[in-house]
Structure formats: structure tokens, C-alpha cells
Scaffold this active site. Structure first.
Site, PDB file in Angstrom:
ATOM      1  N   ASP A  19       0.950  -1.125  -0.034  1.00 33.87           N
ATOM      2  CA  ASP A  19      -0.162   0.096  -0.011  1.00 33.87           C
ATOM      3  C   ASP A  19       0.845   1.219  -0.114  1.00 33.87           C
ATOM      4  O   ASP A  19       1.598   1.470   0.969  1.00 33.87           O
ATOM      5  CB  ASP A  19      -0.768   0.091   1.343  1.00 33.87           C
ATOM      6  N   ASP A  37       2.901   1.111   3.755  1.00 38.93           N
ATOM      7  CA  ASP A  37       2.093   0.935   4.785  1.00 38.93           C
ATOM      8  C   ASP A  37       2.546  -0.511   5.259  1.00 38.93           C
ATOM      9  O   ASP A  37       1.717  -1.438   4.953  1.00 38.93           O
ATOM     10  CB  ASP A  37       0.678   1.223   4.687  1.00 38.93           C
ATOM     11  N   ASP A  79       0.557   5.263  -0.633  1.00 37.17           N
ATOM     12  CA  ASP A  79      -0.536   6.582  -0.433  1.00 37.17           C
ATOM     13  C   ASP A  79       0.491   7.717  -0.734  1.00 37.17           C
ATOM     14  O   ASP A  79       1.325   7.873   0.013  1.00 37.17           O
ATOM     15  CB  ASP A  79      -0.990   6.541   0.981  1.00 37.17           C
TER      16      ASP A  79
END
Length: 325
Positions: free
Chosen positions: A94, A274, A96
Site C-alpha cells: 500500500d 504501509d 499512499d
């Protein structure tokens, strides 16, 4: 463009634009073994443990509820309504855009620059995962504010948290190589985790990621281990890396501060992803094809990594109908 979607806009999206055909095949297959979760008011996914028999029942629910956000489990269960009898789980990276520690822009949310850099990061990760580790069943999802790499190779789907963590550190470049000098040599040795072989061609991966970070420094980043004087000297000397002249770069920085730099970059590399998502066996993620209402963008599968532009492909129709957009 990135303003929050109203309930009227959400209803318009799910009634006029959302199509079950936009669900990736890896989601539509065995949909009955996944847990769904929903956020109806923008406060988080508090409507959990939903199960759908197929895409048509999901379509009806989305049309009726027009949720603020929709999620699906990375895990497969025999009894997803209770999250019982766990079978396997996708392996996730992940990234972002708003949380990237080093980025060229200084925006408060997401923009073309930081989304472009996030895509460059995930492209490098996918190249490592496929090229070095031999993973093949890899899917890239634009999440609305970044990207999810969703891996469905059986070796990783059934892997425990220890293996997931080891692969994460390798692909991310999250540990300083044992060699005193970073170089591009690839060792022929390998480690074996539960019959899944992880090569130790690590110096090259780490070096490439450190170079990427240094070239994207703006100068005002607050990075643990890099004080203002070191930051200034890094920016002054980084032109040596245009020709991969690490010797001159290290000479300018100095041996002790160079060590501080590479240790800081290892922490930055890990913070780019993450890590909690990667090792979590029961995580829920945004449902591809759903609306990210906080920024009014579609979460969707990226079919072509080289040509994908979220500002062209992932903007709902209602955004263009706003005043003057």
C-alpha cells in the site's frame, strides 16, 4: 477536483456509472468468500461482515446505500460473515501519495506530481517482485490517493506474517546491506522461507532506491538521522549520482555521515509502504470500482502501468458537472 463527494453525487455515481463489469476478475471470482465493509458517513468502515452471493446483489446494495466508501477483505474465508475458517489472503503493498516521506511537491493532499511519484515507486516494486522474486499474479489498483499492489500467487497467499515481512523488507529496500559499500553486484546466494526462495541480489535494489530518494529531495524534509547541514551537503553533491559515481558522493559526504544517510534511507524506504497492511492477514481494502468520496476519484484496476493517468481514467462523470469543471 479533490473536494468531498456529496450524497447526491454518490447516488449518481452508483446508479449511473458503477458497473459490475468494472470489478477486476480476481475480485468477482469467489466473491462469496470475501468479507465486505462499508463506511456510510465518512467516519470509517463500521458496517462490517457483509457478504454477497454475487455481483448483482452487490450492485443493488451499492445503488440503494450509495456508501461513502466500500471495502473488501484481502482474505478468503469459508465463513466470511464471521471471519471464520480463514483460507488465504492476498499479499498487499500500500503506497499512499500523501504519506510518501520524500516527494517533490508540497501539497496537502494529492496532485499530479505526487501521484506520478507514487506510480513510479509501485512500478519499481512490481519490477522487483516479478523480476527478482518471480511473482506473476500481480494486480495494480489505483486507490484514489495512491496505489495498492495486490498479489495472488499461492506462495504468498498462504504465507505467514514472517515471510510477508521478509519479502516486504527485500522489495522495499528497508535494511542497509551488510556490504560497507553499496554497489550493483548481485549475489547468487539465496534464503529459503517455507519453500519460497528469496534471492540476495540486494545491494542493487537498495542502491537504486536510495538514489531515487536523494534525487527527489526538496531540502525541507524532516528525516530522522539527517540534520540540516547533512541535507545541504547531500543536495550539493547529489549531481555525482547522475553518473552513478557513488565514490565521489561518499567522499563529499564523509564516511560517518554517509552511514547515517543510508540508515536514514532504509527507514524512509520502509515508511514509503504501509507495512501493517502487508503483514495483516485479515485487512480490508478499498473495493476496486468503488468511489473514494473524500477526493471524488474512482478506485480502479490499472490495466497499463505505462500509460495510466488517474486524471483521465479515474475521474467520475459528476466531477465534470460541477460548476465550471
Amino acid at each position: 477536483m479533490f473536494s468531498k463527494a456529496t450524497i447526491k453525487e454518490r447516488r449518481q455515481y452508483y446508479r449511473e456509472e458503477w458497473d459490475p463489469k468494472d470489478l477486476p476478475e480476481f475480485i468477482a471470482t469467489d466473491i462469496k468468500k470475501r468479507e465486505f465493509g462499508f463506511d456510510h458517513n465518512g467516519r470509517g468502515p463500521n458496517d462490517r461482515y457483509k457478504v454477497f452471493r454475487g455481483t448483482e446483489s452487490l450492485r443493488k446494495f451499492l445503488r440503494y446505500k450509495a456508501p461513502f466508501a466500500a471495502y473488501i477483505s484481502v482474505a478468503f474465508y469459508n465463513n466470511p460473515r464471521r471471519r471464520e475458517d480463514w483460507l488465504k489472503a492476498e499479499y498487499i503493498f500500500d503506497v499512499d501519495a500523501k504519506d510518501i516521506p520524500i516527494r517533490s511537491c508540497q501539497c496537502n493532499g494529492v496532485c499530479e506530481t505526487c501521484l506520478g511519484e507514487a506510480l513510479e515507486i509501485v512500478n519499481n516494486l512490481i519490477d522487483t517482485l516479478s523480476g527478482d522474486l518471480g511473482l506473476k499474479n500481480i494486480h495494480l489498483i489505483y486507490s484514489g490517493r495512491g496505489y495498492h499492489i495486490r498479489i495472488l500467487d499461492e506462495e504468498m497467499m498462504t504465507a505467514n506474517s514472517e515471510l510477508r515481512s521478509a519479502v516486504l523488507k527485500y522489495a522495499a529496500g528497508a535494511e542497509v546491506p551488510k556490504s560497507q559499500f553499496m554497489n550493483s553486484e548481485v549475489s547468487s546466494q539465496s534464503f529459503n522461507f517455507e519453500h519460497f526462495t528469496i534471492p540476495v541480489g540486494y545491494q542493487k535494489i537498495f542502491t537504486q532506491k536510495v538514489k531515487f530518494n536523494i534525487q527527489h529531495l526538496v531540502g525541507n524534509e524532516k528525516i530522522d538521522g539527517i540534520n540540516p547541514k547533512l541535507m545541504k551537503d547531500i543536495l550539493t553533491s547529489r549531481h555525482h549520482l547522475d553518473n552513478d559515481n557513488w565514490g565521489l558522493f561518499k567522499k563529499d559526504i564523509g564516511p560517518r555521515r554517509y552511514r547515517n544517510l543510508v540508515e536514514a534511507m532504509a527507514r524512509v524506504n520502509l515508511a514509503t509502504i504501509d507495512a501493517k497492511v502487508s503483514i495483516d492477514l485479515k485487512r480490508i481494502l478499498r473495493l476496486p470500482s468503488s468511489l473514494h468520496s473524500k477526493v471524488s476519484m474512482k478506485c480502479m484496476e490499472v490495466k497499463n502501468r505505462e500509460t495510466f493517468d488517474p486524471f483521465d481514467k479515474a475521474v467520475p462523470k459528476f466531477v465534470y458537472e460541477r460548476k465550471g469543471v
